[in-house]
Design a protein around this motif. Structure first.
Motif, short mmCIF file in Angstrom:
data_model
loop_
_atom_site.label_atom_id
_atom_site.label_comp_id
_atom_site.label_asym_id
_atom_site.label_seq_id
_atom_site.Cartn_x
_atom_site.Cartn_y
_atom_site.Cartn_z
N ASN A 60 1.04 -1.19 -0.06
CA ASN A 60 -0.13 0.21 0.06
C ASN A 60 0.60 1.40 0.20
O ASN A 60 0.40 2.34 0.34
N ARG A 61 2.02 1.26 -0.57
CA ARG A 61 2.99 2.25 -0.47
C ARG A 61 3.38 2.44 -1.86
O ARG A 61 4.73 3.13 -2.09
N TYR A 62 2.77 2.16 -3.03
CA TYR A 62 3.44 2.28 -4.30
C TYR A 62 2.05 2.35 -5.42
O TYR A 62 1.24 1.92 -5.06
N ASP A 63 2.32 3.38 -6.29
CA ASP A 63 1.33 3.42 -7.36
C ASP A 63 1.72 2.36 -8.37
O ASP A 63 2.78 2.14 -8.59
N HIS A 64 0.96 1.76 -9.24
CA HIS A 64 1.19 0.69 -10.21
C HIS A 64 0.70 1.08 -11.63
O HIS A 64 -0.60 1.30 -11.58
N VAL A 65 1.42 1.07 -12.63
CA VAL A 65 1.01 1.30 -14.07
C VAL A 65 1.36 -0.11 -14.54
O VAL A 65 2.47 -0.58 -14.46
N ILE A 66 0.43 -0.60 -15.47
CA ILE A 66 0.75 -1.56 -16.27
C ILE A 66 0.85 -1.56 -17.71
O ILE A 66 -0.34 -0.85 -17.94
N LEU A 67 1.90 -1.87 -18.34
CA LEU A 67 1.65 -1.77 -19.89
C LEU A 67 2.40 -3.19 -20.29
O LEU A 67 3.25 -3.60 -19.74
N ALA A 68 1.77 -3.56 -21.30
CA ALA A 68 2.40 -4.85 -21.91
C ALA A 68 3.99 -4.27 -22.41
O ALA A 68 3.78 -3.60 -22.91
N GLY A 69 4.73 -5.33 -21.89
CA GLY A 69 5.98 -5.31 -22.18
C GLY A 69 6.77 -4.30 -21.25
O GLY A 69 8.11 -4.07 -21.27
N ALA A 70 6.10 -3.56 -20.19
CA ALA A 70 6.66 -2.71 -19.21
C ALA A 70 7.55 -1.77 -19.96
O ALA A 70 7.15 -0.66 -20.46
N SER A 71 8.83 -1.86 -19.84
CA SER A 71 9.69 -0.81 -20.39
C SER A 71 9.26 -0.70 -21.78
O SER A 71 9.52 0.47 -22.14
N LEU A 72 9.40 -1.70 -22.64
CA LEU A 72 9.36 -1.64 -23.90
C LEU A 72 8.01 -0.89 -24.37
O LEU A 72 7.87 -0.20 -25.42
N GLY A 73 6.89 -1.39 -23.65
CA GLY A 73 5.49 -0.68 -24.11
C GLY A 73 5.52 0.72 -23.60
O GLY A 73 4.76 1.34 -24.42
N ALA A 74 6.33 1.27 -22.74
CA ALA A 74 6.34 2.69 -22.44
C ALA A 74 7.47 3.42 -23.56
O ALA A 74 7.29 4.56 -23.79
N LEU A 75 8.33 2.72 -24.26
CA LEU A 75 9.01 3.18 -25.27
C LEU A 75 8.72 2.86 -26.82
O LEU A 75 9.07 3.59 -27.77
N THR A 76 7.94 1.90 -27.13
CA THR A 76 7.85 1.63 -28.39
C THR A 76 7.01 2.74 -29.31
O THR A 76 6.06 3.37 -28.66
N ASP A 77 7.49 2.75 -30.47
CA ASP A 77 6.90 3.74 -31.33
C ASP A 77 5.60 3.06 -31.73
O ASP A 77 4.80 3.88 -32.47
N ARG A 78 5.35 1.93 -31.85
CA ARG A 78 4.16 1.23 -32.10
C ARG A 78 2.88 1.64 -31.42
O ARG A 78 1.72 1.38 -31.90
N LYS A 79 3.06 2.12 -30.01
CA LYS A 79 2.19 2.37 -29.13
C LYS A 79 2.49 3.52 -28.67
O LYS A 79 2.64 3.50 -27.34
N LYS A 80 2.30 4.82 -29.16
CA LYS A 80 2.97 6.18 -28.79
C LYS A 80 1.76 6.71 -27.51
O LYS A 80 2.85 7.14 -26.62
N ALA A 81 0.65 6.15 -27.61
CA ALA A 81 0.19 6.60 -26.64
C ALA A 81 0.08 5.94 -25.06
O ALA A 81 -0.06 6.55 -24.12
N TRP A 82 0.76 4.71 -25.19
CA TRP A 82 1.06 3.89 -23.93
C TRP A 82 2.26 4.87 -23.32
O TRP A 82 2.39 4.96 -21.96
N GLY A 83 3.29 5.29 -23.88
CA GLY A 83 4.34 6.14 -23.51
C GLY A 83 3.78 7.36 -22.97
O GLY A 83 4.14 7.82 -21.95
N GLU A 84 2.92 7.72 -23.60
CA GLU A 84 2.29 9.16 -23.16
C GLU A 84 1.64 8.94 -21.76
O GLU A 84 1.76 9.78 -20.70
N ALA A 85 1.06 7.82 -21.84
CA ALA A 85 0.22 7.56 -20.66
C ALA A 85 1.11 7.35 -19.42
O ALA A 85 0.90 7.76 -18.33
N PHE A 86 2.30 6.83 -19.76
CA PHE A 86 3.13 6.42 -18.43
C PHE A 86 3.66 7.74 -18.06
O PHE A 86 3.85 7.86 -16.81
N TRP A 87 4.15 8.63 -18.88
CA TRP A 87 4.70 9.74 -18.49
C TRP A 87 3.66 10.77 -17.74
O TRP A 87 3.83 11.29 -16.75
N ASP A 88 2.41 10.60 -18.11
CA ASP A 88 1.13 11.34 -17.51
C ASP A 88 1.32 10.93 -16.07
O ASP A 88 0.92 11.28 -15.06
N HIS A 89 1.29 9.27 -15.96
CA HIS A 89 1.27 8.59 -14.82
C HIS A 89 2.34 8.99 -13.70
O HIS A 89 2.11 9.25 -12.56
#
Length: 194
Positions: A84-113
């Motif tokens: 109960n002391r962490y926020d949790h963001v889930i993306l397929a591929g985790a680091s790759l999901g946040a970086l991939t050009d194939r799903k740009k919205a995922w990276g934007e969502a990560f940075w927003d979080h």
């Protein structure tokens, strides 16, 4: 008040919304419900008591969506004292999901979080947890690395380090932890630089 001769229980007025206390079966039902509620009280009050007030969150965790590891991730975080002391963001591929050009919205969502977690909860670090045998790595990279653990580790380390560097560039005040989980739930730390 009326009393039934055989039981001595009031049947003229009832305390439980019309539930009559005129049989042993009814009494046992009420007793069982009360006992169940008493047994559940520590679980519900303990869970509520364990939640931290706003601002007590220590980290933001980015992990993959793989259903095989959800419980292991929770156990790992609990073992680190972060229940109960962490926020949790889930993306397929985790680091790759946040970086991939194939799903740009995922990276934007990560940075927003990350930004919202800093603003709302005052996080001090971002933990990025990839995992072995990741289907998103197969989908986005077009290759299956599972057969060669060294190549698999290198591919994850490359993505983890790239995201770690991007986090540090955007948020130099945040610590970064790079982690790689095996399917047995064990976790290894990936150094920020090779």
């Amino acid at each position: 008040m009326q009393y039934r001769q055989s039981t001595g229980i009031d049947v003229g007025s009832t305390c439980c919304g019309g539930l009559r206390h005129d049989s042993r079966r009814t009494f046992l039902k009420i007793a069982a419900l009360g006992a169940g509620a008493a047994l559940m009280a520590p679980l519900t009050s303990g869970a509520a008591g364990a939640a931290q007030p706003g601002g007590a969150v220590d980290a933001l965790l980015l992990s993959c969506m793989d259903y095989r590891l959800i419980d292991d991730i929770g156990r790992y975080m609990d073992g680190r004292g972060l229940t109960n002391r962490y926020d949790h963001v889930i993306l397929a591929g985790a680091s790759l999901g946040a970086l991939t050009d194939r799903k740009k919205a995922w990276g934007e969502a990560f940075w927003d979080h990350v930004a919202v977690a800093k603003q709302l909860h005052g996080i001090r670090r971002v933990m990025v947890m990839d995992h072995r045998d990741c289907g998103a790595y197969r989908v986005f990279l077009g290759t299956d690395l599972v057969a060669d653990p060294e190549k698999e580790t290198a591919a994850h380390a490359e993505q983890l380090r790239a995201l770690g560097a991007a986090i540090k560039a955007r948020h130099p005040d945040l610590e970064v932890e790079l982690l790689l989980m095996a399917l047995d739930g064990s976790v290894e730390t990936i150094a920020e630089s090779a």
